[in-house]
Design a protein around this motif. Structure first.
Motif, PDB file in Angstrom:
ATOM      1  N   ASP A 284       0.995  -1.235  -0.070  1.00  0.00           N
ATOM      2  CA  ASP A 284       0.027   0.131  -0.035  1.00  0.00           C
ATOM      3  C   ASP A 284       0.747   1.180   0.087  1.00  0.00           C
ATOM      4  OD1 ASP A 284      -1.853  -1.054  -0.277  1.00  0.00           O
ATOM      5  OD2 ASP A 284      -2.875  -2.062   1.862  1.00  0.00           O
ATOM      6  N   ALA A 287      -0.103   3.687  -2.631  1.00  0.00           N
ATOM      7  CA  ALA A 287      -1.505   3.467  -3.375  1.00  0.00           C
ATOM      8  C   ALA A 287      -1.793   5.318  -2.768  1.00  0.00           C
ATOM      9  CB  ALA A 287      -2.447   2.867  -2.054  1.00  0.00           C
ATOM     10  N   THR A 290      -6.889   4.318   0.184  1.00  0.00           N
ATOM     11  CA  THR A 290      -7.466   2.577   0.060  1.00  0.00           C
ATOM     12  C   THR A 290      -7.665   2.828  -1.238  1.00  0.00           C
ATOM     13  OG1 THR A 290      -9.714   3.664   0.179  1.00  0.00           O
ATOM     14  CG2 THR A 290      -9.069   2.192   2.345  1.00  0.00           C
ATOM     15  N   LYS A 292      -6.249   1.726  -5.022  1.00  0.00           N
ATOM     16  CA  LYS A 292      -4.750   1.586  -5.518  1.00  0.00           C
ATOM     17  C   LYS A 292      -4.752   2.253  -7.111  1.00  0.00           C
ATOM     18  CE  LYS A 292      -6.074  -2.855  -7.824  1.00  0.00           C
ATOM     19  NZ  LYS A 292      -6.241  -3.745  -8.102  1.00  0.00           N
ATOM     20  N   TRP A 293      -5.518   2.510  -7.344  1.00  0.00           N
ATOM     21  CA  TRP A 293      -5.529   3.305  -9.016  1.00  0.00           C
ATOM     22  C   TRP A 293      -4.838   4.632  -9.219  1.00  0.00           C
ATOM     23  CZ3 TRP A 293      -5.246  -0.884 -11.075  1.00  0.00           C
ATOM     24  CH2 TRP A 293      -6.946  -1.801 -11.193  1.00  0.00           C
ATOM     25  N   GLN A 329      -0.474  -8.958  -7.586  1.00  0.00           N
ATOM     26  CA  GLN A 329       0.234  -7.626  -8.375  1.00  0.00           C
ATOM     27  C   GLN A 329       0.679  -7.263  -9.436  1.00  0.00           C
ATOM     28  OE1 GLN A 329       0.263  -5.641  -5.427  1.00  0.00           O
ATOM     29  NE2 GLN A 329      -1.400  -7.036  -4.244  1.00  0.00           N
ATOM     30  N   LYS A 413      -0.778  -0.639 -12.255  1.00  0.00           N
ATOM     31  CA  LYS A 413      -1.632  -1.373 -11.578  1.00  0.00           C
ATOM     32  C   LYS A 413      -2.168  -2.829 -11.111  1.00  0.00           C
ATOM     33  CE  LYS A 413       0.651   0.555  -7.095  1.00  0.00           C
ATOM     34  NZ  LYS A 413      -1.252   1.430  -6.730  1.00  0.00           N
TER      35      LYS A 413
END
Ligand code: GLC
Ligand code: CA
Length: 557
Positions: A284, A287, A290, A292-293, A329, A413
């Motif tokens: 994370d 990131a 929260t 991740k994009w 991942q 990602k």
């Protein structure tokens, strides 16, 4: 510290769909794995974690299981499995199965029954709730976009699916469900498998009040909301008694949302629950909260802080698993290293050094040992992963991201980066298949492939072999204690390991720069020996310039 075979092992993860196709249908299979066992033996790993090979409609590439005791047709037959298992054992390789029991496929006979009526004997195998104020029972989101609840007309109720609509969550509070799972696990143990990697096991026990959670970018609470629920430890202890105690297994729990304190319960040395867990905090660091994009790059200081917290926090209490990659991942060399030209191999070796010299059980994801990179996906049509495709539609339709922007994030990602076919050689389709591959082959296979690297002494593959060998030969790599140096340095990750009178110094440069480095106090150049490094000389000096992406392991005894 108590010695265990699984603390001294290196695990290799196979994503069967993309590993090796034996019959030209473009999909990897069990016979393909059988063909390549000698390759894994050559690399020196001890254990294979097989991503799911069970019967599945493949909404989520096998993580949606419709029969736990049958093999997916595309992958072969149960005979092929038995043959592969025997061949692995003959070579001293152990097999760990992926256990996906937070949910099943909606095509599993239990769910087909469950949705029929409120009084069906299988109704309570899943989680059904009535509407709340005419809407979903709460604001939990699915990991793969939208609400985690789907309305089902037949009985005018919602069922919970923390993953796709085709992955309804099992109701672990029902003892019948737990017994079904334990029976099935015992069935696989009877076959001789050596352990289980437990898919999202931290999510199995839900707070029956189903409280709302904090909404994220798409308006829903994270699928992680129920993590470490009220009875999860009780259920795992029961599983230990009813299944795991029968055999000497390796068990690793995929624990999204796990904290250090929780991990100590899951993987405590007393052996009441699991051997170890996968934590995700270090995944994370790049990131955006929260979400991740993003194409945010990590700050090395965050990475060091997280990994050090886990190294120190579990020492002597529980056991760490070590990983940079898996099938969920992107490729680590593209993410934390540098996948362009001259730095690709150097940085792949540097990342490997940094991870493999830590305390814990290392996991190598197929292709990582070659420094395989993210793929140049052009348009949304190139993607196969439902997570990527759903997120693209949801976030562009909601206007959170522009299409081009979202594609950029996907290239960085998306899980599909790890799922392009394994690059065996420089023949068409990287030697993965003679047919049409189910997902694009990374065009860089002519330069990056196993055949070329196995024949070359300074390849990433040869370097992994050496790291694995060092771990086998020196207890300090497995059991030595860890200490971080230079926590504030933005380019160098430096740490030590010590066991008795022996000491190791690990220096890894995460940048293209050449920072100055002074040997720490008590470390005298004359007393040091070079174990391994990714530059071809063996200079050891009091003051050294650490070259771009350099990795160096020095020992003192
Ligand atoms: C785990 C798996 C992932 C899958 C999800 C649902 O996170 O690793 O691939 O999509 O669980 O089973
Ligand atoms: Ca095939």
């Amino acid at each position: 510290m108590e010695k265990k075979w699984w603390k001294e092992s290196v695990v290799y993860q196979i994503y069967p769909r993309s590993f090796k196709d034996s019959n030209g249908d473009g999909i990897g299979d069990l016979k393909g794995i059988l063909e390549k066992l000698d390759y894994l033996k050559e690399l020196g790993v001890d254990v294979i974690w097989l991503s799911p090979v069970y019967q599945s409609p493949n909404d989520d590439n096998g993580y949606d299981i419709s029969d736990y005791r049958a093999i997916m047709e595309e992958f072969g037959t149960m005979e092929d499995f038995d043959q592969m298992l025997a061949a692995a054992h003959e070579r001293g390789l152990k097999i760990v199965m992926d256990l996906v029991v937070n949910h099943t496929s909606d095509e599993h006979p239990w769910f087909v029954e469950s949705r029929k009526s409120k009084d069906n004997p299988y109704r309570d195998y899943y989680i059904w709730r009535p509407a709340k104020d005419g809407k979903e029972p709460n604001n939990w989101g699915s990991c793969f976009s939208g609400s985690a609840w789907l309305y089902d007309e037949t009985t005018d109720m919602y069922f919970l699916h923390l993953f796709s609509k085709k992955q309804p969550d099992l109701n672990w509070d029902n003892p019948k469900v737990r017994d079904e799972v334990y029976d099935m696990m015992n069935w696989w143990l009877d076959k001789g498998v050596d352990g289980f990697r437990m898919d999202v096991i931290s999510l199995i026990s839900k707070n029956q009040e189903f409280p709302d959670g904090t909404a994220g970018v798409n308006g829903y609470a994270s699928f992680n909301e129920p993590a470490n629920g009220p009875h999860v430890h009780e259920y795992l202890q029961e599983m230990r008694e009813k299944v795991l105690d029968r055999a000497d297994t390796l068990t690793v729990g995929e624990c999204s949302g796990v904290t250090l304190e929780e991990a100590k319960k899951y993987a405590r040395n007393d052996g009441k629950e699991l051997s170890m867990v996968f934590q995700f905090e270090h995944m994370d660091v790049d990131a955006d909260g929260t979400n991740k994009w993003t194409d945010k790059k990590m700050d090395l200081r965050d990475m060091k802080a997280v990994l050090t917290k886990w190294q120190k926090g579990l020492e002597g209490v529980a056991w760490n698993s070590l990983f940079w990659e898996n099938h969920d991942q992107p490729r680590s060399v593209s993410r934390f290293g540098n996948d362009s030209g001259e730095y690709r191999e150097l940085s792949a070796k540097m990342l490997a050094t940094c991870l493999h010299m830590m305390q814990g059980t290392p996991y190598v994801y197929q292709g990582e040992e070659l420094g395989m990179t993210n793929a140049p996906f052009q348009s949304i049509e190139d993607f196969r992963d439902l997570d990527s495709i759903n997120a693209y539609h949801e976030l562009t339709e909601q206007g959170v991201f522009e299409k081009e922007e979202m594609l950029r994030y996907l290239r960085r990602k998306s899980r599909d980066n790890a799922r392009t076919p394994f690059q065996w050689d420089s023949t068409p389709n990287a030697g993965f298949t003679e047919g049409e591959p189910w997902i694009m082959v990374n065009p860089n296979y002519k330069e990056i492939n196993a055949k070329e690297q196995m024949a070359r002494e300074d390849s990433v593959f040869s370097y992994y072999k050496e790291l694995i060998r060092l771990r086998k030969e020196h207890e300090i790599v497995v059991y030595g204690s860890y200490e971080l140096l230079l926590p504030e340095d933005k380019e160098l990750y430096v740490y030590t390991r010590s066991l008795g009178a022996e000491k190791l110094l690990i220096v890894c440069n995460f940048s293209e720069n050449s920072p100055e480095f002074f040997l720490p106090e008590g470390w005298e150049a004359e007393k040091l020996q070079r174990w391994i490094g990714n530059y071809p000389d063996d200079r050891i000096e009091k003051e050294m310039q650490i070259r771009p992406y350099e990795a160096l392991v020095l020992s003192m005894s």
